[in-house]
Scaffold this active site. Structure first.
Site, PDB file in Angstrom:
ATOM      1  CE  LYS A  22      -1.574   1.670   4.039  1.00  0.00           C
ATOM      2  NZ  LYS A  22      -1.368   3.096   4.318  1.00  0.00           N
ATOM      3  CG  ASN A  23       2.738   2.603   3.515  1.00  0.00           C
ATOM      4  OD1 ASN A  23       1.539   2.874   3.417  1.00  0.00           O
ATOM      5  ND2 ASN A  23       3.373   2.495   4.669  1.00  0.00           N
ATOM      6  CB  CYS A 126      -3.209   6.311  11.592  1.00  0.00           C
ATOM      7  SG  CYS A 126      -3.647   4.817  10.726  1.00  0.00           S
ATOM      8  NE  ARG A 131       1.422   9.923  10.637  1.00  0.00           N
ATOM      9  CZ  ARG A 131       1.041   8.848   9.969  1.00  0.00           C
ATOM     10  NH1 ARG A 131      -0.088   8.276  10.223  1.00  0.00           N
ATOM     11  NH2 ARG A 131       1.811   8.363   9.017  1.00  0.00           N
ATOM     12  CG  ASP A 316       3.903   1.405   9.404  1.00  0.00           C
ATOM     13  OD1 ASP A 316       3.631   2.240  10.274  1.00  0.00           O
ATOM     14  OD2 ASP A 316       3.896   1.662   8.186  1.00  0.00           O
ATOM     15  NE  ARG A 408      -6.691   4.281   6.278  1.00  0.00           N
ATOM     16  CZ  ARG A 408      -5.781   4.954   6.983  1.00  0.00           C
ATOM     17  NH1 ARG A 408      -5.920   5.115   8.264  1.00  0.00           N
ATOM     18  NH2 ARG A 408      -4.733   5.463   6.383  1.00  0.00           N
TER      19      ARG A 408
END
Ligand code: UD1
Length: 429
Positions: A22-23, A126, A131, A316, A408
């Site tokens: 995904k990233n 998230c 952030r 993560d 997600r």
């Protein structure tokens, strides 16, 4: 709202295909804005975040085509998406679209680089710490963009185009490096990015940009040089395997015991985490185009871990590793150095009987003999995966609420696990 129900206690045995990352897929899709030609991405995971970004790109006028499933392809075989930003009609990314996913903010870079302006809502994503986006804005300013914050929006302007410059990141930022790379690719002159993120997803983006005609040296190291070009072209690119999904399932196997082949992935994407898992008692071997993980008989050993930028232990995977350590034969210390407030899973793990003490950026986990199933709540993407791992080992039934977080970032999680013998199902509601 959907829930996941797990009855714990089954070992995992079988094969799990690993999806595209995904990233990596998100910045690659965003890179399609850099050219009027078609960018074809394959091995794109079927995830809520991918669908959200497609909506944002469509809003700009990017055409997309999702290729139909070919014979032999399954739900877990990634999809192929063709993106063409030939007629961009808008450079405005509204709050309603950007607020669900932080990475969508990165569209600001290709938009200002190619069209000279962008108006993008401050991001969401998230809830794991503040952030901020100050370093992303700094990177664009170093390339000559003027930035104004207006009613929750970041407005970036460079009517005469961006100019190459020197970007020194005071801390390693993956998003900042993506933004710098995309902006510099179309800037006039040479850009040097120092203290660049070395994450495999950054390298994947750089490789795709090079295929699109960008001139980039040093991706994968902490100093990247980009010689700007006036125009980029289309290309085809295969999204790299998801190292976080790989690590999550590896930890699940270490937790439950059993023997699983993780297919379509590479140990070098997460060597640090695999080494830690071996210290914890799992056996890991490279096999074919994947990784075999097994743990038979022997117990789980406590291992201290500190999260760090790549090639260190990924933040993560911190929550998932903490789940594993709740069953270790002793105390482990887990330090989180990337995001403050990324310990929200601790109270949920406690509901299953875990014994964890928080102390600043550290968590001390006292291993217990057994966890007991309970209703728990997913608080963010990776924390949800940690609850799944804990639930797989807990006695009795665990129900995980708010699984939209899982959707997600984890493709077909319950299918992949149940095929390996887990008693796991999605309860619609
Ligand atoms: C990306 C990943 C996320 C991962 C994180 C760290 C995606 C879509 N997300 O997030 O899964 O957890 O990398 O590996 O790829 N920071 C600032 N100012 C900024 C930007 C960042 O202070 O302008 C700080 C952050 O608060 C954090 C650190 O830098 O403390 C690293 O964040 P960053 O690497 O930018 O994370 P993301 O790119 O958002």
């Amino acid at each position: 709202m959907d829930r996941i129900r797990i009855r714990g206690g089954q070992p995992l045995n079988g094969t799990i295909p690993i999806s595209g990352a995904k990233n990596a897929a998100l910045p690659l899709m965003i890179a399609s804005l850099l050219t009027e030609e078609t960018l074809e991405l394959s091995n794109v995971p079927r995830l809520a975040d991918i669908a959200s970004l497609l909506r944002i790109l469509s809003n700009f006028g990017v055409d997309h085509m999702i290729a139909g499933r070919r014979p032999g392809e399954t739900q877990e075989t990634g999809q192929t998406i063709r993106l063409t930003a030939g007629s961009v009609v808008d450079t405005f990314a509204p709050y309603e679209l950007v607020s669900t996913m932080r990475a969508s903010f990165w569209v600001i870079a290709p938009l200002v680089a190619r069209f000279g302006e962008a108006r993008v809502s401050m991001p969401g994503g998230c809830a794991i710490g503040t952030r901020p986006v100050d370093l992303l804005i700094m990177a664009l300013e170093k390339l000559g963009a003027t930035i104004e914050i207006d009613g929750g929006y970041v407005v970036a302007r460079a009517p005469d185009g961006l100019k190459g410059g020197e970007i020194d990141f005071p801390k390693v930022t993956v998003g900042g490096t993506h933004v710098a790379l995309m902006a510099a690719a179309l800037a006039d002159g040479t850009t040097v990015i120092r203290n660049a993120a070395r994450e495999p997803e950054v390298t994947d983006l750089a490789e795709c940009l090079v295929k699109m005609g960008a001139r980039i040296e040093g991706a994968g190291t902490s100093e990247i040089t980009v010689h700007g070009v006036p125009k980029l072209n289309g290309t085809s690119h295969d999204v790299l395997p998801d190292r976080i999904e790989t690590g999550t399932y590896a930890m699940a196997v270490a937790m439950t015991g059993g023997n699983v082949l993780l297919e379509n992935t590479k140990p070098e994407l997460l060597q640090f985490a695999l080494d830690v898992l071996e210290q914890a008692g799992a056996k890991i071997t490279r096999e074919g185009n994947g990784i075999r993980v097994y743990r038979n008989g022997n117990g789980i050993q406590p291992v201290d871990v500190t999260t760090d930028p790549f090639p260190g232990f990924p933040t993560d995977l911190q929550a998932q590793f903490m789940a594993l350590m709740t069953r270790a034969g002793g105390t482990s210390r887990i330090r989180e150095t990337i995001f403050e407030n990324r310990f929200m899973h601790v109270q949920e793990l406690a509901r299953l009987g875990a014994r964890i003490r928080l102390d600043g950026d550290g968590a001390f986990v006292d291993g217990v003999d057994g966890l007991k199933g309970a209703p728990v709540m997913a608080t963010d993407l990776r924390a949800s995966a940690c609850l799944v791992i804990a639930g797989l080992a807990a006695e009795g039934e665990t129900t995980i609420n708010r699984v939209y977080h899982l959707d997600r970032g984890f493709e077909a999680l319950e299918t992949k696990l149940s095929r390996c013998g887990a008693d796991i199902e999605r309860v619609k509601g």
